[in-house]
Design an enzyme around this catalytic site. Sequence first.
Site, mmCIF file in Angstrom:
data_model
loop_
_atom_site.group_PDB
_atom_site.id
_atom_site.type_symbol
_atom_site.label_atom_id
_atom_site.label_comp_id
_atom_site.label_asym_id
_atom_site.label_seq_id
_atom_site.Cartn_x
_atom_site.Cartn_y
_atom_site.Cartn_z
ATOM 1 N N SER A 36 0.805 -1.230 0.000
ATOM 2 C CA SER A 36 0.000 0.000 0.000
ATOM 3 C C SER A 36 0.835 1.275 0.000
ATOM 4 O O SER A 36 0.343 2.325 -0.394
ATOM 5 C CB SER A 36 -0.923 0.003 1.223
ATOM 6 O OG SER A 36 -0.176 -0.194 2.401
ATOM 7 N N ASP A 323 -3.292 8.195 7.673
ATOM 8 C CA ASP A 323 -4.192 7.308 8.421
ATOM 9 C C ASP A 323 -3.366 6.582 9.484
ATOM 10 O O ASP A 323 -2.287 7.042 9.841
ATOM 11 C CB ASP A 323 -4.966 6.369 7.480
ATOM 12 C CG ASP A 323 -4.072 5.348 6.783
ATOM 13 O OD1 ASP A 323 -2.873 5.220 7.142
ATOM 14 O OD2 ASP A 323 -4.581 4.654 5.881
ATOM 15 N N HIS A 326 -0.341 4.865 7.099
ATOM 16 C CA HIS A 326 0.279 5.400 5.885
ATOM 17 C C HIS A 326 0.657 6.868 5.979
ATOM 18 O O HIS A 326 -0.070 7.654 6.602
ATOM 19 C CB HIS A 326 -0.667 5.186 4.697
ATOM 20 C CG HIS A 326 -1.043 3.755 4.513
ATOM 21 N ND1 HIS A 326 -2.237 3.241 4.954
ATOM 22 C CD2 HIS A 326 -0.362 2.722 3.972
ATOM 23 C CE1 HIS A 326 -2.283 1.944 4.680
ATOM 24 N NE2 HIS A 326 -1.153 1.603 4.081
#
Length: 347
Positions: A36, A323, A326
Amino acid sequence: MGYWAKLFCLPVLVFALCRGVVGDPKFPCYFIFGDSLLDVGNNNGLKTSAKANYLPYGIDFPQGPTGRFSNGLNAADFIAKDLGFEDFIPPYVTVKRKDVIKGVNYASAGSGILDETGENLGERFSFNTQILYHQEVISHIETLQGNETYTQDHLKKCLYTVQIGSNDYINNYFGPKSHDKRINVTPAQFATTLINQFCKQLNWLYKLGARKFSISVIPQIGCAPAERKLYGTEMACVKEINDAVNVFNAKQLNLIGDLRARLEDAKFVLPILDVPKIGPLQSIGSLVIGDPCCKVSTKGVTRGQCLPINVTCGQRNRYLFFDGFHPTELANLFYSRQMMLVISHLI
Ligand SMILES: *[C@@H]1O[C@H](CO)[C@@H](O)[C@H](O)[C@H]1NC(C)=O
Ligand SMILES: *[C@@H]1O[C@H](CO)[C@@H](O)[C@H](O)[C@H]1NC(C)=O
């Protein structure tokens, strides 16, 4: 005109800088493998909770939410810009067939070195799957270029970045159902399993023509706000997680040493991504490093991801984490600068 040119060739910038941005890129092609941290939308059509194609993700991105796990650009985007590419490197799932010559981003949120990693979240392209897709892309490049020797030469000049392994810890070894695994498998044994697989995967990429590798370490994921919250620690980082990750990182350093010796015509660099040391104050100067910028989900498969409400911290350029896991665009800029320092040795 590519996106970079629009963004960076503002009238106030000198002509020479613009020419540097839109001129020939420093590598003819850039292939991106990972999770991610580098995903640019490969998971959007997959059955998975690991997606970021909704606000507030992308709130500062020109096209809005795209699947990037950030408010704006990620590190792969910044690197493509720094290397002089006209545009972002597109995700595998939507890349136009003629554009694969310049590079493809295969990164997929939730994925890991091990195929089963991230299965708790749903579908994802594991590192093996990403390499398999790369093999297909190469066949297509051969068709486009019509000369296998030429294609092999082309592939040797490309940049290959790999950022994988965080999920093998977050969503496997330290995953919700892995308690028994941790009792029976030591961090050193688990790291060895990962390294053996990773070694095969890098050799496979080499066989497919890769020669210029930038392989990132696993970041100190124990310092991510979501992990700190899960472990209920008042400390700046979850030591148990970082210790396990650091066992892997040390072994990875040895692996890269071995590969350098064995694959003499290949070059490997290993950027170190320093997470700023987090003190008890949870902030460095005016930079908030202990809390996420968006409102995050606190449990279940979406733990640590932004809730789908278009609300964020006021000043997104004052936060390290967007978040629970991340980085913000600002932190991605910082990481990409660290990566570029070593990638410049591959040019
Ligand atoms: C194929 O590419 C190689 C390497 O660039 C070149 O030397 C050779 O002449 C090319 N062959 C044909 C048939 O164009
Ligand atoms: C989301 O929030 C941002 C910043 O407050 C705002 O500029 C944008 O218009 C909002 N988007 C939507 C779709 O509500």
